[in-house]
Design an enzyme around this catalytic site. Sequence first.
Site, mmCIF file in Angstrom:
data_model
loop_
_atom_site.group_PDB
_atom_site.id
_atom_site.type_symbol
_atom_site.label_atom_id
_atom_site.label_comp_id
_atom_site.label_asym_id
_atom_site.label_seq_id
_atom_site.Cartn_x
_atom_site.Cartn_y
_atom_site.Cartn_z
ATOM 1 N N THR A 419 0.802 -1.231 0.000
ATOM 2 C CA THR A 419 0.000 0.000 0.000
ATOM 3 C C THR A 419 0.839 1.288 0.000
ATOM 4 O OG1 THR A 419 -1.707 -1.231 1.172
ATOM 5 C CG2 THR A 419 -1.950 1.122 1.222
ATOM 6 N N ASP A 459 -9.006 -9.453 2.189
ATOM 7 C CA ASP A 459 -9.350 -8.607 3.338
ATOM 8 C C ASP A 459 -10.725 -8.961 3.908
ATOM 9 O OD1 ASP A 459 -6.999 -7.226 3.505
ATOM 10 O OD2 ASP A 459 -7.769 -5.305 2.802
ATOM 11 N N SER A 483 -11.543 -2.559 5.084
ATOM 12 C CA SER A 483 -10.176 -2.051 4.982
ATOM 13 C C SER A 483 -9.756 -1.414 6.295
ATOM 14 C CB SER A 483 -10.130 -0.986 3.883
ATOM 15 O OG SER A 483 -8.891 -0.307 3.891
HETATM 16 N N1 GLU Z 1 -5.476 -4.177 2.218
HETATM 17 C C1 GLU Z 1 -5.272 -3.364 3.368
HETATM 18 C C2 GLU Z 1 -6.470 -2.512 3.644
HETATM 19 O O1 GLU Z 1 -7.168 -2.166 2.758
HETATM 20 C C3 GLU Z 1 -4.103 -2.466 3.226
HETATM 21 C C4 GLU Z 1 -2.857 -3.236 3.171
HETATM 22 C C5 GLU Z 1 -1.672 -2.447 3.623
HETATM 23 O O2 GLU Z 1 -1.746 -1.335 4.007
HETATM 24 O O3 GLU Z 1 -0.625 -2.980 3.586
HETATM 25 O O4 GLU Z 1 -6.717 -2.163 4.737
#
Ligand code: GLU
Length: 597
Positions: A419, A459, A483
């Site tokens: 991310t 997720d 998320s």
């Molecule tokens: N998939 C995660 C989310 O949407 C984020 C992953 C990350 O920040 O590494 O919360």
Amino acid sequence: MRSGWISGLVVSTLVLAAPVLAQETADAVAPEQATAGQVQALSEAAAASLQAKEEGRPVEAENWMVAAANPLAVEAGARVLRAGGTAADAMVAVQTVLGLVEPQSSGLGGGAFLVWYDADTQSLTTLDARETAPQEARPTLFQDENGEPLKFFDAVVGGLSVGTPGTPALLEEAHRRWGRSRWPDLFEDAIRLADEGFTVSPRLAALVEADAERLARFPATAAYFLPDGEPLAEGATLKNPAYAQTLRVLAAEGSAGFYGGEIAADIVRTVRTAPGNPGVLSGADLALYQVIERAPVCASYRAYEVCGMGPPSSGALSVGQILGMLDNYDLSVLGPDSVEAWRLIGDASRLAFADRGRYMADSDFVPVPTKGLVDPAYLFARGALLSGDAALEEVEPGAPEFDHALNWADDESIELPSTSHISIVDSYGNVLSMTTTIENGFGSRLMTNGFLLNNELTDFSFRTHRDGVPIANRIEPGKRPRSSMSPTIVLKDGKPVLAIGSPGGSRIIGYVAKSIIAWVDWGFDVQQAVALPHLVNRFGTYDVEEGTRATGFSKALTAMGYEVKARDLNSGLHAIEIGERLKGAADPRREGIALGE
Ligand code: GLU
């Protein structure tokens, strides 16, 4: 009990002490950190920004500022802002370059959340461009034939985990609402860098090497990241003509050229024919994708309103809960070297995570008590649980006010960090805070048309029920996975004063809450606040940032009843303080910079 961390210093001198901490943090994660000499042809301004970061100083500017995870992406955004573009325009340039130079973290194959403060209307808007579960997805998608959850990476790698991407639609929607620049111009830098090649950064090289076995499973991915079977080397020049071509289509046709036509057909084919782990994404899923405008979620903290993205993100709710529970405790008196302060922050966080696990999911599919979860009276009562002097022995979800009575079981979804976060302020006074992702590092590892496809569906909770009680974040067709991304804009008297956010899986919530506390309560400037060594608590284990002075708290926290773990805590906080001047900050744990004029 004193931890020895800056102990004996009064609060006002902490401001002087912090740059030392920042430098120490940077050294501690050196393998993933860039220096000026290692990144290609930086402008003088960008090199100066990198220098400021290394010295622990914010970058200051009068008119506009952009902070993101890679200097090339930041420079692309800066060019747009300099030419009179808005923060929305600049974001398109930043995101398209990030998709090239930081492909493991975010890109066209992923999703994002955007928080926007509009200077004209003096109001906040949030846009949800989260990936959606395909119409053919079933709640048992990530279970084996016995109904047991798959192992995490068995679910991640391949087609099964790929949700309908949202980022291309978000670029278009943000530009349609708030853009001033010509749409095709916003792709110029990314197309040029993809055609001519960019220098592989130390971080990209290290991550490719660490993930080589998974990247090798799919021919298109292997050809790009493991040319001649060898992981890409730091300093190598990498071209991505397929990505340049995709960007040309987007520039000429808008997002229709992505969600329909050949690119869409390639995405569907790649997902549905993934060897060993085919998925169920279809052309209809792509054609029907929509960005959704949602009401911002705000929580009061001291004199501020902390605002961000509501469900399907748990970000603003959880950050808001942590801060709301702490509102009744004077953290400024305790200071950052007080283990008592970290007990309060850690247990507030545990209580927030208990509510997150039970109640937070896509509110278009399951009723979420969004108002109840950040209701000041509810948070005051939850905060009262923190009045003891040791770690809470038991942490249970609370009973926030629901619109109607409901009962959910606790979730158990796993998130691992990749991310990217982008913060931008433009010369018109608009503020953008956007966190963008393909979920895991390199997402599903499937690649088509020059970009990686996300694994966002992991997720979701892999289980659907617990003891017969349904889990709010279970998979359903068309639903968006919960998320933790927390793109945030902090307001004071209705005016924006801080834009901030981070990657880091569910630790994002702790990184953002901690930085806001350091900035609001401890008088840290924005660079010091993001660089401050991390202590984060989600489900009870107290994680302290390895190789930093945060580990000095281990003993005292253990004595309070926590299980303490020293870990690499790889945030990527990018923040801009908006005051008389703009002050930009980039996380010393990553390669990014802040740049402004
Ligand atoms: N998939 C995660 C989310 O949407 C984020 C992953 C990350 O920040 O590494 O919360």
